[in-house]
Enzyme design. Structure first.
Site, PDB file in Angstrom:
ATOM      1  CE  LYS A 173       7.974-103.833  39.623  1.00  0.00           C
ATOM      2  NZ  LYS A 173       8.298-102.405  39.807  1.00  0.00           N
ATOM      3  NE  ARG A 231      11.324 -95.092  40.108  1.00  0.00           N
ATOM      4  CZ  ARG A 231      10.402 -96.057  40.233  1.00  0.00           C
ATOM      5  NH1 ARG A 231      10.162 -96.595  41.417  1.00  0.00           N
ATOM      6  NH2 ARG A 231       9.717 -96.467  39.189  1.00  0.00           N
ATOM      7  CB  CYS A 281       9.920-115.328  66.321  1.00  0.00           C
ATOM      8  SG  CYS A 281       9.206-115.048  67.950  1.00  0.00           S
ATOM      9  CG  MET A 282      14.481-115.785  61.537  1.00  0.00           C
ATOM     10  SD  MET A 282      16.226-116.198  61.733  1.00  0.00           S
ATOM     11  CE  MET A 282      16.888-114.634  62.313  1.00  0.00           C
TER      12      MET A 282
END
Length: 373
Positions: free
Chosen positions: A33, A129, A308-309
């Site tokens: 998955k 769940r 940072c990004m």
């Protein structure tokens, strides 16, 4: 070689699948998955099959469809659907669906035409769940048996999921297994005889032999990451993922100079820093700001300031003989000064699953070993 990439060692995955299958001694279901936990769905699936995986397992129907479209003809289990899903093609492809409720069984029955469906039943044994609660078992099993008699489907499995398998002494493990045994007995009393009975995830496969039944589902351990890093168990798992980049820039900063947003770190003395061209858009956890380490020149170097990004800044030290273009290993298998995914998880307050699964963004992926290299 890319400026920033994920390198996946398929031989390591093959090794892990083989080790886990031998350890378990039962049917092996390899979980692929979430793009194989960030390692790449199709290459990992082919590698796992070749290494002995009897089944593959996915969360979504689309993941299972992608496996069939790529030519995988073996057993596949998928388990998380929503009302209104399209089932007809998945049924024709012989993919095992999972039902949690009578309503899901009714939707599956409505999609059956000339080919009976293959269905597994998931029961909730205490995780609260997915899966049928105990109060709903009688109705679920009765509907499942009626559909089997009507020729709508074959019930091929019954299964559940453990909440605390990475803590061997947690009382939930015995409690959940007892409930699972009750579910099996109730299913049999309703006239069902599922081929597969599976409860064990990676941690239980390694740490709880009594939970293996006749099949196990191994996810994170297949990728060489420890599902129970606080427990000594000696299983020979080999991490398959390395994340690396080229150093974009090296510069000298003086004592008193601050680094990145918010000036959260100020150099106490003169040092060299390097700019690594990856950031939280590529899966570097911002919560690891000031705590992560990377490897440059065979040594661990600390991340300074806020992640940072698009980039992070690392402290190279005043005496570092490092230049732009040098290799940076963000994390990978242990050795040669490399931090591991587990190191990053601990520094970021998360788990190794999240570290590898979130790696991506603009990172390219390259394979070594196996037939994909």
């Amino acid at each position: 070689m890319s400026r920033a990439e994920i390198v996946v060692d398929l031989d390591a995955i093959a090794h892990n699948v083989g080790v886990l299958k031998e350890l378990a001694g039962v049917t092996m279901m390899t979980v692929v998955k979430a793009d194989a936990y960030g390692h790449g769905l199709l290459p990992v699936a082919r590698t796992a099959r070749a290494a002995g995986a009897d089944w593959l397992a996915t969360t979504t129907l689309d993941e299972a469809r992608a496996l069939r479209a790529a030519g995988d003809t073996g057993p596949i289990l998928t388990w998380l659907t929503v009302p209104g899903e399209r089932y007809d093609d998945v049924i024709r492809e012989g993919i095992d669906l999972t039902a949690y409720s009578v309503a899901e069984l009714d939707e599956i029955a409505a999609a059956v035409t000339d080919v009976p469906a293959r269905v597994q039943l998931k029961v909730d044994t205490g995780m609260s769940r997915g899966g049928a609660s105990r109060a709903d078992w009688e109705a679920l099993f009765a509907r499942a048996r009626a559909g089997e008699v009507a020729g709508d489907w074959a019930i091929t499995g019954i299964w559940s999921h453990l909440a605390c398998a990475d803590e061997p002494d947690h009382p939930a493990n015995d409690a959940q297994q007892a409930v699972f045994d009750d579910a099996i007995a109730a299913a049999e009393a309703a006239g069902l005889d599922p081929e597969l009975r599976h409860l064990a995830n990676s941690a239980a496969t390694i740490l709880r032999p009594q939970a293996r039944y006749n099949a196990v589902r191994t996810g994170i351990a297949s990728y060489g990451l420890d599902p129970a890093p606080s427990i000594e168990h000696g299983t020979d798992l080999r991490p398959a993922m390395t994340v690396r980049a080229d150093l974009a820039m090296v510069k000298q900063i003086a004592a008193g100079d601050s680094v990145s947003y918010g000036y959260t770190w100020t150099a106490p003395s003169a040092t060299k820093v390097g700019v690594v061209p990856v950031g939280y858009a590529d899966g570097v956890p911002r919560t690891g700001s000031g705590r992560l380490e990377v490897a440059v020149g065979g040594r661990r170097r600390p991340v300074r300031g806020i992640v940072c990004m698009d980039q992070v800044v690392v402290d190279l030290g005043e005496d570092a003989e490092v230049r732009a273009g040098d290799d940076v290993v963000l994390f990978g298998p242990p050795g040669e000064g490399r931090p591991t995914a587990q190191d990053w998880a601990e520094a970021s307050g998360t788990i190794n699953y999240e570290i590898v699964t979130r790696a991506g963004g603009r990172l390219t992926r390259r394979y070594i070993g196996g037939s994909e290299a």
